[in-house]
Scaffold this motif. Structure first.
Motif, mmCIF file in Angstrom:
data_model
loop_
_atom_site.group_PDB
_atom_site.id
_atom_site.type_symbol
_atom_site.label_atom_id
_atom_site.label_comp_id
_atom_site.label_asym_id
_atom_site.label_seq_id
_atom_site.Cartn_x
_atom_site.Cartn_y
_atom_site.Cartn_z
ATOM 1 N N ALA A 54 0.833 -1.204 0.000
ATOM 2 C CA ALA A 54 0.000 0.000 0.000
ATOM 3 C C ALA A 54 0.865 1.250 0.000
ATOM 4 N N LEU A 55 1.945 1.226 0.775
ATOM 5 C CA LEU A 55 2.887 2.354 0.774
ATOM 6 C C LEU A 55 3.474 2.567 -0.619
ATOM 7 N N MET A 56 3.839 1.464 -1.252
ATOM 8 C CA MET A 56 4.409 1.561 -2.594
ATOM 9 C C MET A 56 3.404 2.190 -3.555
ATOM 10 N N PHE A 57 2.160 1.774 -3.462
ATOM 11 C CA PHE A 57 1.122 2.339 -4.327
ATOM 12 C C PHE A 57 0.983 3.840 -4.090
ATOM 13 N N PHE A 99 3.203 6.015 -2.912
ATOM 14 C CA PHE A 99 4.341 6.804 -3.395
ATOM 15 C C PHE A 99 4.488 6.767 -4.915
ATOM 16 N N VAL A 100 4.052 5.690 -5.529
ATOM 17 C CA VAL A 100 4.172 5.602 -6.986
ATOM 18 C C VAL A 100 3.061 6.378 -7.697
ATOM 19 N N TYR A 101 1.837 6.274 -7.178
ATOM 20 C CA TYR A 101 0.706 6.817 -7.916
ATOM 21 C C TYR A 101 0.083 8.077 -7.329
ATOM 22 N N LEU A 102 0.176 8.257 -6.024
ATOM 23 C CA LEU A 102 -0.555 9.360 -5.407
ATOM 24 C C LEU A 102 0.332 10.508 -4.930
ATOM 25 N N ILE A 103 1.620 10.256 -4.795
ATOM 26 C CA ILE A 103 2.486 11.255 -4.178
ATOM 27 C C ILE A 103 2.608 12.527 -5.019
ATOM 28 N N GLY A 104 2.334 12.399 -6.310
ATOM 29 C CA GLY A 104 2.420 13.576 -7.177
ATOM 30 C C GLY A 104 1.441 14.672 -6.816
ATOM 31 N N PHE A 105 0.434 14.337 -6.033
ATOM 32 C CA PHE A 105 -0.560 15.333 -5.646
ATOM 33 C C PHE A 105 -0.142 16.121 -4.400
ATOM 34 N N ILE A 106 1.033 15.788 -3.847
ATOM 35 C CA ILE A 106 1.540 16.514 -2.679
ATOM 36 C C ILE A 106 2.666 17.433 -3.145
ATOM 37 N N ILE A 158 12.449 13.820 -6.747
ATOM 38 C CA ILE A 158 13.581 13.208 -6.064
ATOM 39 C C ILE A 158 13.180 12.738 -4.670
ATOM 40 N N LYS A 159 12.467 13.577 -3.934
ATOM 41 C CA LYS A 159 12.027 13.188 -2.593
ATOM 42 C C LYS A 159 11.097 11.976 -2.652
ATOM 43 N N ALA A 160 10.170 11.995 -3.596
ATOM 44 C CA ALA A 160 9.276 10.851 -3.752
ATOM 45 C C ALA A 160 10.064 9.604 -4.139
ATOM 46 N N GLY A 161 11.058 9.775 -5.011
ATOM 47 C CA GLY A 161 11.889 8.657 -5.438
ATOM 48 C C GLY A 161 12.660 8.041 -4.290
ATOM 49 N N PHE A 201 13.150 3.506 -0.020
ATOM 50 C CA PHE A 201 12.987 2.958 1.325
ATOM 51 C C PHE A 201 11.879 1.897 1.337
ATOM 52 N N VAL A 202 10.771 2.195 0.691
ATOM 53 C CA VAL A 202 9.658 1.239 0.656
ATOM 54 C C VAL A 202 10.072 -0.029 -0.087
ATOM 55 N N ALA A 203 10.865 0.123 -1.149
ATOM 56 C CA ALA A 203 11.335 -1.047 -1.901
ATOM 57 C C ALA A 203 12.214 -1.929 -1.025
ATOM 58 N N GLY A 204 13.037 -1.314 -0.175
ATOM 59 C CA GLY A 204 13.852 -2.095 0.756
ATOM 60 C C GLY A 204 12.994 -2.863 1.741
ATOM 61 N N MET A 205 11.923 -2.221 2.222
ATOM 62 C CA MET A 205 10.986 -2.896 3.117
ATOM 63 C C MET A 205 10.296 -4.059 2.409
ATOM 64 N N LEU A 206 9.908 -3.833 1.165
ATOM 65 C CA LEU A 206 9.241 -4.880 0.381
ATOM 66 C C LEU A 206 10.180 -6.063 0.151
ATOM 67 N N CYS A 207 11.440 -5.754 -0.038
ATOM 68 C CA CYS A 207 12.441 -6.801 -0.218
ATOM 69 C C CYS A 207 12.465 -7.729 0.994
ATOM 70 N N TYR A 208 12.401 -7.145 2.184
ATOM 71 C CA TYR A 208 12.382 -7.972 3.391
ATOM 72 C C TYR A 208 11.094 -8.796 3.480
ATOM 73 N N GLU A 209 9.977 -8.187 3.125
ATOM 74 C CA GLU A 209 8.698 -8.895 3.207
ATOM 75 C C GLU A 209 8.659 -10.111 2.278
#
Length: 382
Positions: free
Chosen positions: A214-217, A219-226, A232-235, A240-248
Motif C-alpha cells: 500500500a505504501l508503494m502504491f 508513493f508511486v501513484y498518489l504522491i504527485g498530488f503533494i 527526487i524526494k518521492a523517489g 525505502f519502501v522497496a527495501g521494506m518490500l524486499c524484506y517482506e
C-alpha cells in the motif's frame, strides 16, 4: 595520440571497476587483517562486499568533481556513467537501510526502542563526529586561523557535530568551500528520518506485506498530488519502501542459489547498460531485483564475498563519510604544489592513489574508532 582523459571518458566502467578491484585485492593482504570481523553463519558477506563497491563508486565519482572545482572553480564532471552509478550506489544504500531496519522491527511483538536508537547513535556518531572534527581542523589550517578577519563560533562547531540530523551546515570560519567537507551527509538526514519513522511504521506490522504494498502504491501513484514532495524526494521514499518490500518477500519467494546469481547478474547488466532513470518507477524493478538476489544469498558467483571486498565493506561507512575531506585536502595540496593545474593534469595514477589513501585512512577509522564504539554500544543496556 589519444589522451588518458579521453580514454577514461570512453571506458568509464572499466576504470572505476578496475580501481575498485585493485584496491580490494590489495586489502586482501594479511597486513589488513585488522579489518576482519567475526563472520557467523547467518552473515551475508555478499552484502558486505556490495557496501564496499557502493561507497567506492561515490568516492571515485566525487574525485573528478573535486579536481575540476579546485582547478576551475566549476562544480561539474564529464563522466556521466560514473555519475550515474554513484547515484545508483546512494539509492541502494537507502534500500539496504530499509531492508535491515524493517527486518529488525516487523516480526517483533516488543521492540526495545531505547536500545535500538542507542545502537544507532553508537554506530553513526563516532565516524561522523570524527569527520566533522578533522574537517574543522583542516579548514582552520587552510584559512590561516587565527587572524583578525577570522570567525569561529562555538555554535557553528556544535552544529557540525549533528551527525547529519539537520544538514545545511553553516560555513566554518567564512571558508567558501566548507559545504564540500560534509556534503555527503545529506543522505544521513534521510537515514535518520527513516529511523525516526520506525515507531509509526511498526504500528502496521501485523499485515506487513499488504502495508508495504500500500505504501508503494501511495508513493508511486498518489504522491504527485503533494506539492511538498518533488520527484527526487518521492523517489527516495520509494527506495525505502522497496527495501521494506524486499524484506517482506525474502521469506515468501523460494529461489535456489544459481537462480539468484543469474537474477543478480542480469540486473547489474541491465542497470549499467540501460541506466534506468534515477528516483523514478523505471529504476524500481532493476534495483529491487538486484538487492533481492543479494539478500537471498547471491554474491555474483563469489566476487562480492572476496576477502578484500568484505574487509573494506566493514569500513564502507568511514569511506563514505571521510572521502570528501581526504580527497579535497589531497587535491588542494596537489594543486598548490603545481602537480594538478587543470583537469587534464589529473592522471589515473592520482585517482588510484587518492582512493587508496581514502581506503587506508577509512580502514584505520573503522578499526580504531567505529568498531570500538559499536562494541561499547552493544555492552551498554539502557
Amino acid at each position: 595520440m589519444i589522451s588518458q582523459g579521453s580514454l577514461m571518458v570512453e571506458h568509464q566502467y572499466l576504470y572505476i571497476f578496475g580501481i575498485t578491484i585493485i584496491i580490494g585485492v590489495v586489502f586482501s593482504l594479511p597486513i589488513f587483517k585488522y579489518l576482519d570481523d567475526e563472520v557467523h553463519a547467518k552473515r551475508n558477506t555478499g552484502m558486505d562486499g556490495l557496501r564496499y563497491f557502493l561507497a567506492s563508486f561515490v568516492a571515485i565519482f566525487h574525485s573528478d568533481y573535486f579536481v575540476r572545482y579546485i582547478t576551475t572553480g566549476k562544480w561539474e564532471t564529464i563522466y556521466n556513467d560514473i555519475s550515474y552509478i554513484a547515484q545508483f550506489a546512494v539509492s541502494i544504500f537507502f534500500m539496504i537501510t530499509a531492508f535491515l531496519f524493517w527486518g529488525k522491527i516487523s516480526k517483533k511483538e516488543d521492540v526495545d526502542w531505547v536500545n535500538l536508537y542507542k545502537d544507532r547513535l553508537f554506530r553513526i556518531a563516532p565516524a561522523t563526529i570524527f569527520t566533522a572534527l578533522i574537517s574543522i581542523v583542516i579548514i582552520l589550517y587552510l584559512t590561516n586561523y587565527p587572524t583578525p578577519s577570522n570567525y569561529l563560533h562555538a555554535k557553528d562547531v556544535f552544529r557540525w557535530m549533528d551527525m547529519g540530523l539537520f544538514y545545511n551546515y553553516p560555513p566554518m570560519n567564512y571558508f567558501k568551500d566548507s559545504w564540500i567537507f560534509l556534503g555527503v551527509f545529506w543522505t544521513l538526514q534521510w537515514e535518520w528520518g527513516f529511523y525516526f519513522s520506525l515507531p509509526l511504521l511498526y504500528l502496521f506490522r501485523k499485515n506487513g506485506t499488504a502495508f508495504v504494498l500500500a505504501l508503494m502504491f501511495i508513493f508511486v501513484y498518489l504522491i504527485g498530488f503533494i506539492p511538498a514532495l518533488n520527484n527526487i524526494k518521492a523517489g527516495i521514499c520509494i527506495l525505502f519502501v522497496a527495501g521494506m518490500l524486499c524484506y517482506e518477500l525474502i521469506g515468501k519467494i523460494r529461489l535456489n542459489k544459481i537462480t539468484c546469481e543469474i537474477i543478480l547478474l542480469v540486473s547489474l547488466v541491465g542497470i549499467f547498460t540501460y541506466q534506468p532513470e534515477l528516483y523514478s518507477t523505471t529504476m524500481l524493478p532493476w534495483y529491487f531485483c538486484m538487492l533481492f538476489a543479494i539478500c537471498k544469498g547471491a554474491n555474483l558467483f563469489g566476487v562480492l564475498s572476496f576477502n578484500g571486498f568484505v574487509r573494506l565493506g566493514n569500513a564502507s561507512f568511514s569511506i563514505y563519510v571521510l572521502h570528501s575531506v581526504i580527497l579535497y585536502t589531497l587535491f588542494t595540496w596537489m594543486h598548490t604544489n603545481n602537480i594538478i593545474n587543470e583537469p587534464a593534469d589529473f592522471k589515473l595514477v592520482y585517482l588510484l592513489g587518492g582512493f587508496g589513501v581514502v581506503c587506508v585512512i577509512s580502514s584505520l577509522c573503522y578499526a580504531m574508532i567505529e568498531r570500538p564504539f559499536i562494541n561499547l554500544g552493544r555492552k551498554i543496556k539502557l
